[in-house]
Write an enzyme that holds these catalytic residues in place. Structure first.
Site, short mmCIF file in Angstrom:
data_model
loop_
_atom_site.label_atom_id
_atom_site.label_comp_id
_atom_site.label_asym_id
_atom_site.label_seq_id
_atom_site.Cartn_x
_atom_site.Cartn_y
_atom_site.Cartn_z
N GLU A 1 0.82 -1.21 0.00
CA GLU A 1 0.00 0.00 0.00
C GLU A 1 0.85 1.26 0.00
O GLU A 1 0.54 2.23 -0.68
CB GLU A 1 -0.94 0.01 1.21
CG GLU A 1 -2.16 -0.88 1.05
CD GLU A 1 -3.02 -0.49 -0.14
OE1 GLU A 1 -3.10 0.71 -0.46
OE2 GLU A 1 -3.59 -1.39 -0.78
N TYR B 1 -6.47 6.49 4.98
CA TYR B 1 -6.57 5.60 3.82
C TYR B 1 -5.79 4.30 4.06
O TYR B 1 -6.31 3.20 3.90
CB TYR B 1 -6.05 6.29 2.54
CG TYR B 1 -5.85 5.28 1.44
CD1 TYR B 1 -6.91 4.90 0.63
CD2 TYR B 1 -4.61 4.64 1.26
CE1 TYR B 1 -6.75 3.93 -0.34
CE2 TYR B 1 -4.45 3.67 0.29
CZ TYR B 1 -5.52 3.32 -0.50
OH TYR B 1 -5.36 2.34 -1.45
N ASP C 1 -9.18 6.96 -2.03
CA ASP C 1 -8.03 7.57 -2.71
C ASP C 1 -8.53 8.16 -4.02
O ASP C 1 -9.74 8.21 -4.28
CB ASP C 1 -6.90 6.54 -2.93
CG ASP C 1 -7.31 5.45 -3.90
OD1 ASP C 1 -8.48 5.42 -4.35
OD2 ASP C 1 -6.46 4.61 -4.25
#
Ligand code: SF4
Length: 375
Positions: free
Chosen positions: A50, A133, A151
């Site tokens: 990520e 996020y 996002d």
């Protein structure tokens, strides 16, 4: 009457959310890409992917992630790795604060959580370098919790499908989008009882995937979209208008000169301080050009008079809103250098260091050949 209308609207919204979640899950079952980090539930591996994906595209991340996991397969390996190792593994991805935060967070997990990756959203969010996020992505993908993600890709899909016309960067619109993302992931969890495993994980990934592959910024492939039948932007011909983002501020041009000084098979390089852009990485001595002659710039940078610099190469690149031209020159000092913050290193030694991309390209010029980046 008012209450009846409100109840009706709430029911309609609930139905739209459930329908969207189901279609996304069905679509993801059939179209999910086989990515290496999707073959694991290891929160550490997912976290690394990520953070890397915040830097660049999937196809660039795959070799970086694969190399990283081979070299630092666990949190403990990361926590104990040398700074030079993590920077080398990250070299070329940019935003080096992120890799340092990864290591800081790994150390926090060792000391505060006994080396076990935390499983609650608040504990994950408290880690250095982890925002809402990333915490949502880790908790949903690794632990299948109904934590939303938002996002750029997800914003594009949601604003278009649900016709959200305000600027997503404003507080109210952003909050509305988070709520929508949360409702969708909760709806997916409720659908899990119908036989779907990992529904929250898959729902969030389906939103990201749809935004990356189908609902692209320009010319989205609406014909292949599972949400096309109910998409506001498609129905209303508003695809180009959504999301409603303010134009970016105009780019600023900057020009730098880098000087390659060579003596007895060694080159002069220096390390950037930790608290600046590309901190901790190595570079050739360089200076921003603000008018004046090149010889003056070389003297100001190297603190010695030099013969006329000879052009080596020109590199153009961007950092945030800056469009940078870096002209590299070879120079011969006409006297001893009083350049104290540098080191003289051979080419093989330089190759083992981490450079920002622009300076790595200067180094490649010195090699005469491009070499694969390997930590
Ligand atoms: S129908 Fe088109 S605009 Fe709407 S979500 Fe799908 S790809 Fe995006």
């Amino acid at each position: 009457m008012l209450r009846v209308n409100q109840t009706l609207r709430t029911r309609q919204r609930g139905a739209a959310i459930r329908r969207t979640a189901l279609r996304l899950l069905d679509w993801f079952d059939r179209h999910a890409r086989d990515l290496p980090w999707r073959r694991t539930r290891d929160p550490y591996a997912i976290w690394v992917s990520e953070i890397m994906l915040q830097q660049t595209q999937v196809k660039t991340v795959i070799p970086y992630w694969t190399r990283w996991m081979r070299r630092l397969p666990t949190l403990r390996h990361l926590a104990r790795a040398r700074a030079s190792t993590i920077h080398k593994l990250w070299e070329g991805l940019g935003y080096y604060t992120r890799v340092r935060n990864l290591q800081k967070a790994a150390k926090v997990i060792l000391t505060r959580h006994g080396g076990r990756f935390p499983e609650t959203f608040d504990d994950v969010l408290a880690l250095p370098g982890v925002g809402r996020y990333t915490a949502g992505a880790i908790c949903s993908i690794a632990f299948n919790q109904p934590t939303p993600v938002l996002d750029g890709n997800v914003i594009r899909v949601l604003t278009r499908v649900f016709g959200i016309a305000g600027d997503p960067r404003t507080r109210t619109v952003n909050a509305r989008l988070w709520t929508l993302a949360e409702d969708l992931v909760i709806a997916s969890r409720d659908n899990a009882t119908r036989g779907r495993r990992d529904a929250c994980s898959r729902l969030n990934q389906s939103l990201m995937e749809l935004g990356a592959l189908v609902c692209t910024p320009r010319q989205p492939d609406c014909g292949a979209c599972p949400l096309a039948a109910h998409c506001f932007a498609r129905r209303q011909g508003r695809i180009e208008d959504l999301p409603n983002l303010r134009p970016r501020p105009a780019a600023t041009r900057r020009r730098f000169a880098a000087f390659v000084v060579h003596s007895n098979g060694r080159y002069l390089v220096r390390r950037r301080p930790e608290d600046v852009v590309n901190g901790h990485l190595w570079e050739f001595p360089n200076i921003e050009l603000n008018g004046g002659s090149l010889e003056t710039a070389a003297r100001a940078c190297l603190r010695v008079k030099t013969a006329a610099p000879r052009p080596l190469c020109t590199i153009r690149h961007s950092i945030t809103r800056y469009r940078i031209t870096l002209d590299a020159f070879t120079v011969e000092p006409e006297g001893p250098l009083r350049f104290t913050e540098g080191r003289w290193l051979t080419l093989p030694e330089l190759k083992r260091l981490s450079f920002p991309s622009a300076h790595r390209r200067i180094l490649e010029q010195l090699n005469g050949v491009r070499e694969p980046r390997s930590p």
